[in-house]
Design a protein around this motif. Sequence first.
Motif, short mmCIF file in Angstrom:
data_model
loop_
_atom_site.label_atom_id
_atom_site.label_comp_id
_atom_site.label_asym_id
_atom_site.label_seq_id
_atom_site.Cartn_x
_atom_site.Cartn_y
_atom_site.Cartn_z
N LYS A 29 -2.79 79.92 -24.67
CA LYS A 29 -1.44 79.94 -25.24
C LYS A 29 -1.50 80.29 -26.73
O LYS A 29 -0.67 81.06 -27.22
N ASN A 30 -2.48 79.74 -27.44
CA ASN A 30 -2.61 80.03 -28.87
C ASN A 30 -2.94 81.50 -29.13
O ASN A 30 -2.44 82.08 -30.09
N ILE A 31 -3.76 82.09 -28.28
CA ILE A 31 -4.07 83.52 -28.44
C ILE A 31 -2.82 84.36 -28.17
O ILE A 31 -2.52 85.31 -28.90
N ALA A 32 -2.07 84.00 -27.13
CA ALA A 32 -0.83 84.72 -26.83
C ALA A 32 0.17 84.57 -27.98
O ALA A 32 0.84 85.53 -28.36
N LEU A 33 0.24 83.37 -28.55
CA LEU A 33 1.12 83.13 -29.69
C LEU A 33 0.71 84.00 -30.87
O LEU A 33 1.56 84.56 -31.56
N GLN A 34 -0.58 84.13 -31.09
CA GLN A 34 -1.10 84.98 -32.17
C GLN A 34 -0.56 86.41 -32.00
O GLN A 34 -0.12 87.04 -32.95
N LEU A 35 -0.60 86.90 -30.77
CA LEU A 35 -0.15 88.27 -30.50
C LEU A 35 1.36 88.42 -30.66
O LEU A 35 1.84 89.44 -31.15
N ALA A 36 2.10 87.39 -30.27
CA ALA A 36 3.56 87.47 -30.31
C ALA A 36 4.13 87.17 -31.69
O ALA A 36 5.24 87.58 -32.01
N LEU A 96 -7.50 92.42 -32.96
CA LEU A 96 -7.12 91.03 -32.75
C LEU A 96 -8.16 90.06 -33.31
O LEU A 96 -7.82 89.14 -34.05
N VAL A 97 -9.42 90.24 -32.96
CA VAL A 97 -10.43 89.25 -33.36
C VAL A 97 -10.71 89.25 -34.86
O VAL A 97 -11.30 88.30 -35.37
N GLU A 98 -10.27 90.26 -35.58
CA GLU A 98 -10.47 90.32 -37.03
C GLU A 98 -9.28 89.75 -37.81
O GLU A 98 -9.37 89.54 -39.01
N GLN A 99 -8.17 89.51 -37.13
CA GLN A 99 -6.97 89.01 -37.80
C GLN A 99 -7.13 87.55 -38.20
O GLN A 99 -7.84 86.79 -37.55
N ALA A 100 -6.42 87.16 -39.27
CA ALA A 100 -6.36 85.75 -39.65
C ALA A 100 -5.62 85.01 -38.54
O ALA A 100 -4.58 85.48 -38.05
N TYR A 101 -6.16 83.88 -38.15
CA TYR A 101 -5.56 83.07 -37.09
C TYR A 101 -4.29 82.42 -37.62
O TYR A 101 -4.30 81.80 -38.68
N VAL A 102 -3.17 82.54 -36.90
CA VAL A 102 -1.87 82.07 -37.40
C VAL A 102 -1.80 80.57 -37.63
O VAL A 102 -1.05 80.11 -38.49
N ASP A 104 -4.41 78.67 -38.58
CA ASP A 104 -5.38 78.25 -39.59
C ASP A 104 -5.88 79.49 -40.32
O ASP A 104 -6.73 80.21 -39.82
N ASP A 105 -5.34 79.73 -41.51
CA ASP A 105 -5.66 80.93 -42.28
C ASP A 105 -7.14 81.03 -42.66
O ASP A 105 -7.61 82.10 -43.03
N ASP A 106 -7.86 79.92 -42.60
CA ASP A 106 -9.28 79.95 -42.93
C ASP A 106 -10.12 80.55 -41.81
O ASP A 106 -11.29 80.87 -42.01
N VAL A 109 -9.29 85.14 -35.67
CA VAL A 109 -9.12 84.89 -34.25
C VAL A 109 -10.49 84.85 -33.57
O VAL A 109 -10.74 84.00 -32.71
N GLY A 110 -11.40 85.73 -33.99
CA GLY A 110 -12.75 85.74 -33.42
C GLY A 110 -13.47 84.42 -33.63
O GLY A 110 -14.14 83.91 -32.73
N LYS A 111 -13.33 83.84 -34.82
CA LYS A 111 -13.96 82.54 -35.10
C LYS A 111 -13.30 81.42 -34.30
O LYS A 111 -13.96 80.49 -33.86
N TYR A 112 -11.99 81.52 -34.11
CA TYR A 112 -11.29 80.54 -33.28
C TYR A 112 -11.78 80.62 -31.84
O TYR A 112 -12.02 79.58 -31.21
#
Length: 155
Positions: A29-36, A96-102, A104-106, A109-112
């Motif tokens: 759900k969090n990954i889908a939220l990131q995309l949306a 996607l995997v290079e974007q800042a995770y919505v 947690d900006d630290d 997405v890849g690290k998440y």
Amino acid sequence: IHGAGTTGVIVKFTTDVDAKSAAFAEFAKNIALQLAAGNPPQYVNIEDVPAAAVEAEKAVLIAQAKNDPKNANKPENILEKMVSGRLGKFYERVCLVEQAYVKDDDLTVGKYVAATAKELGIDIKVVSFVLFEKGEGIQKREENFAEEIAKLTNK
């Protein structure tokens, strides 16, 4: 589904966990939220970006660097290194995997993804995604009113 039904996301993962697991469902759900949520990427990973797109971006960045008066006297190899650094921003925008995770900006997405995989003790890979916007694909018919009247009056 996000934004009162205006955006829908489908994400495909490969993993060895039961997809019905609550922890994995929350992760998905969090990954889908990131995309949306905002700036949707075009690709999952850097490896997915076509070489032609990377070369086109490099050409733009080199042209920008050459047009900057501060860089006028710099050798070509220095400009190349500058462009390599700026390509990271390009990848952050389109992968996607290079974007800042919505959430947690630290994190990226890849690290998440990696942190969640480690936490759950499994392998997780984001394979692909599709983003749908409400009304997407519906083309408005373009009509010429004058031609329509002419047809009706047989002129």
